[in-house]
Design a protein around this motif. Structure first.
Motif, mmCIF file in Angstrom:
data_model
loop_
_atom_site.group_PDB
_atom_site.id
_atom_site.type_symbol
_atom_site.label_atom_id
_atom_site.label_comp_id
_atom_site.label_asym_id
_atom_site.label_seq_id
_atom_site.Cartn_x
_atom_site.Cartn_y
_atom_site.Cartn_z
ATOM 1 N N ALA A 53 0.844 -1.198 0.000
ATOM 2 C CA ALA A 53 0.000 0.000 0.000
ATOM 3 C C ALA A 53 0.878 1.246 0.000
ATOM 4 O O ALA A 53 1.917 1.282 0.642
ATOM 5 C CB ALA A 53 -0.896 0.008 1.240
ATOM 6 N N PRO A 54 0.489 2.282 -0.737
ATOM 7 C CA PRO A 54 1.281 3.503 -0.750
ATOM 8 C C PRO A 54 1.258 4.158 0.626
ATOM 9 O O PRO A 54 0.271 4.079 1.342
ATOM 10 C CB PRO A 54 0.577 4.384 -1.789
ATOM 11 C CG PRO A 54 -0.790 3.821 -1.913
ATOM 12 C CD PRO A 54 -0.710 2.357 -1.546
ATOM 13 N N SER A 55 2.393 4.760 0.977
ATOM 14 C CA SER A 55 2.435 5.412 2.276
ATOM 15 C C SER A 55 1.596 6.688 2.229
ATOM 16 O O SER A 55 1.507 7.347 1.213
ATOM 17 C CB SER A 55 3.880 5.736 2.666
ATOM 18 O OG SER A 55 4.502 6.475 1.654
ATOM 19 N N ALA A 56 0.980 7.006 3.342
ATOM 20 C CA ALA A 56 0.071 8.145 3.400
ATOM 21 C C ALA A 56 0.770 9.363 3.986
ATOM 22 O O ALA A 56 0.280 10.005 4.887
ATOM 23 C CB ALA A 56 -1.149 7.778 4.235
ATOM 24 N N VAL A 57 1.970 9.641 3.482
ATOM 25 C CA VAL A 57 2.704 10.793 3.983
ATOM 26 C C VAL A 57 2.571 11.945 3.001
ATOM 27 O O VAL A 57 2.398 11.751 1.814
ATOM 28 C CB VAL A 57 4.192 10.461 4.207
ATOM 29 C CG1 VAL A 57 4.347 9.447 5.307
ATOM 30 C CG2 VAL A 57 4.841 9.954 2.942
ATOM 31 N N ALA A 58 2.658 13.118 3.541
ATOM 32 C CA ALA A 58 2.526 14.289 2.683
ATOM 33 C C ALA A 58 3.224 15.474 3.319
ATOM 34 O O ALA A 58 3.425 15.531 4.522
ATOM 35 C CB ALA A 58 1.054 14.617 2.458
ATOM 36 N N VAL A 59 3.567 16.426 2.476
ATOM 37 C CA VAL A 59 4.157 17.672 2.931
ATOM 38 C C VAL A 59 3.085 18.751 2.835
ATOM 39 O O VAL A 59 2.255 18.731 1.941
ATOM 40 C CB VAL A 59 5.395 18.030 2.080
ATOM 41 C CG1 VAL A 59 5.056 18.143 0.611
ATOM 42 C CG2 VAL A 59 6.045 19.306 2.569
ATOM 43 N N ALA A 60 3.105 19.665 3.774
ATOM 44 C CA ALA A 60 2.157 20.786 3.734
ATOM 45 C C ALA A 60 2.892 22.043 4.166
ATOM 46 O O ALA A 60 3.658 21.998 5.124
ATOM 47 C CB ALA A 60 0.974 20.516 4.660
ATOM 48 N N ALA B 155 16.763 25.573 5.773
ATOM 49 C CA ALA B 155 16.875 25.600 7.226
ATOM 50 C C ALA B 155 15.784 24.721 7.813
ATOM 51 O O ALA B 155 14.658 24.707 7.329
ATOM 52 C CB ALA B 155 16.748 27.031 7.737
ATOM 53 N N ASN B 156 16.121 23.974 8.857
ATOM 54 C CA ASN B 156 15.194 23.032 9.483
ATOM 55 C C ASN B 156 15.026 23.424 10.952
ATOM 56 O O ASN B 156 15.966 23.307 11.732
ATOM 57 C CB ASN B 156 15.740 21.607 9.367
ATOM 58 C CG ASN B 156 14.814 20.555 9.914
ATOM 59 O OD1 ASN B 156 13.706 20.848 10.347
ATOM 60 N ND2 ASN B 156 15.270 19.318 9.898
ATOM 61 N N SER B 157 13.839 23.862 11.335
ATOM 62 C CA SER B 157 13.625 24.303 12.713
ATOM 63 C C SER B 157 13.632 23.145 13.711
ATOM 64 O O SER B 157 13.679 23.368 14.911
ATOM 65 C CB SER B 157 12.307 25.076 12.832
ATOM 66 O OG SER B 157 11.212 24.212 12.627
ATOM 67 N N THR B 158 13.623 21.901 13.217
ATOM 68 C CA THR B 158 13.603 20.754 14.124
ATOM 69 C C THR B 158 14.934 20.015 14.167
ATOM 70 O O THR B 158 15.027 18.950 14.776
ATOM 71 C CB THR B 158 12.489 19.766 13.734
ATOM 72 O OG1 THR B 158 12.766 19.245 12.428
ATOM 73 C CG2 THR B 158 11.127 20.424 13.767
ATOM 74 N N GLY B 159 15.970 20.540 13.512
ATOM 75 C CA GLY B 159 17.260 19.845 13.514
ATOM 76 C C GLY B 159 18.178 20.367 12.432
ATOM 77 O O GLY B 159 18.119 21.538 12.061
ATOM 78 N N SER B 160 18.995 19.481 11.916
ATOM 79 C CA SER B 160 19.980 19.849 10.895
ATOM 80 C C SER B 160 19.313 20.310 9.615
ATOM 81 O O SER B 160 18.238 19.838 9.248
ATOM 82 C CB SER B 160 20.868 18.643 10.574
ATOM 83 O OG SER B 160 21.558 18.215 11.716
ATOM 84 N N ALA C 76 12.900 13.865 7.338
ATOM 85 C CA ALA C 76 12.400 13.035 8.432
ATOM 86 C C ALA C 76 11.032 13.564 8.835
ATOM 87 O O ALA C 76 10.719 14.739 8.622
ATOM 88 C CB ALA C 76 13.357 13.098 9.620
ATOM 89 N N SER C 77 10.242 12.703 9.403
ATOM 90 C CA SER C 77 8.926 13.114 9.878
ATOM 91 C C SER C 77 9.068 14.255 10.877
ATOM 92 O O SER C 77 9.889 14.197 11.788
ATOM 93 C CB SER C 77 8.230 11.925 10.540
ATOM 94 O OG SER C 77 6.949 12.292 10.973
ATOM 95 N N GLY C 78 8.312 15.313 10.659
ATOM 96 C CA GLY C 78 8.356 16.472 11.536
ATOM 97 C C GLY C 78 9.296 17.573 11.081
ATOM 98 O O GLY C 78 9.289 18.657 11.660
ATOM 99 N N ASP C 79 10.117 17.315 10.052
ATOM 100 C CA ASP C 79 10.989 18.372 9.536
ATOM 101 C C ASP C 79 10.150 19.576 9.148
ATOM 102 O O ASP C 79 9.083 19.442 8.545
ATOM 103 C CB ASP C 79 11.779 17.897 8.315
ATOM 104 C CG ASP C 79 13.025 17.102 8.674
ATOM 105 O OD1 ASP C 79 13.323 16.971 9.875
ATOM 106 O OD2 ASP C 79 13.692 16.618 7.742
#
Length: 158
Positions: free
Chosen positions: A25-32, A88-93, A121-124
């Protein structure tokens, strides 16, 4: 006894199909959001409004940079701009996207580079502010930056 074997075999087959279906099944991830605008300053190429378009598939992501205000000072062949986009990533590198994908651009044409490939990564939460786009064209490096945050906001990856 034969009925039990058929019933057991059918149950095992149904379970195997269910597991295979989940694995395929395709992963249900998305960017917003999927698009954001910035005001880019690109030296020799000019400056002004630019659009960043992001996609995501698992931990792989792409970003495309397009601007009608930033233009080609000379004709540029297709797939000849080596681009490195640092976000720039507010949650890490910071995250880096690279590639050599671009259309043929006659003199004065809007600049488009990408899709540029990277890993997220999730949450970036990625923003062009604090990052840069470096394009190497005929051995000349052109760097684009911004002094304002992207709108409507950073790209947030699932």
């Amino acid at each position: 006894m034969r009925v039990k074997r058929i019933g057991s075999g059918a149950a095992v087959l149904a379970g195997a199909l269910a597991v295979t279906g989940l694995a395929l099944a395709p992963s249900a991830v998305a960017v917003a959001p999927t698009t954001a605008t910035v005001t880019a300053s690109c030296g020799l190429f000019g400056g002004g409004a630019a659009t960043l378009t992001a996609t995501q598939s698992g931990t792989s992501a792409t970003i495309t940079f397009t601007s009608t205000a930033v233009t080609a000072p000379i004709q540029i062949s297709a797939n000849s701009i080596a681009s490195t986009l640092t976000m720039a990533n507010s949650t890490g590198s910071a995250r880096v996207f690279t590639g050599t994908t671009n259309p043929l651009m006659p003199i004065g044409s809007p600049i488009t580079v990408g899709p540029l490939n990277g890993t997220v990564a999730s949450g970036d939460s990625l923003n062009f502010l604090g990052g840069s786009l470096k394009m190497v064209v005929f051995g000349i490096t052109v760097t684009c930056t911004t002094s304002t945050t992207q709108l409507p906001g950073p790209f947030v990856f699932d």
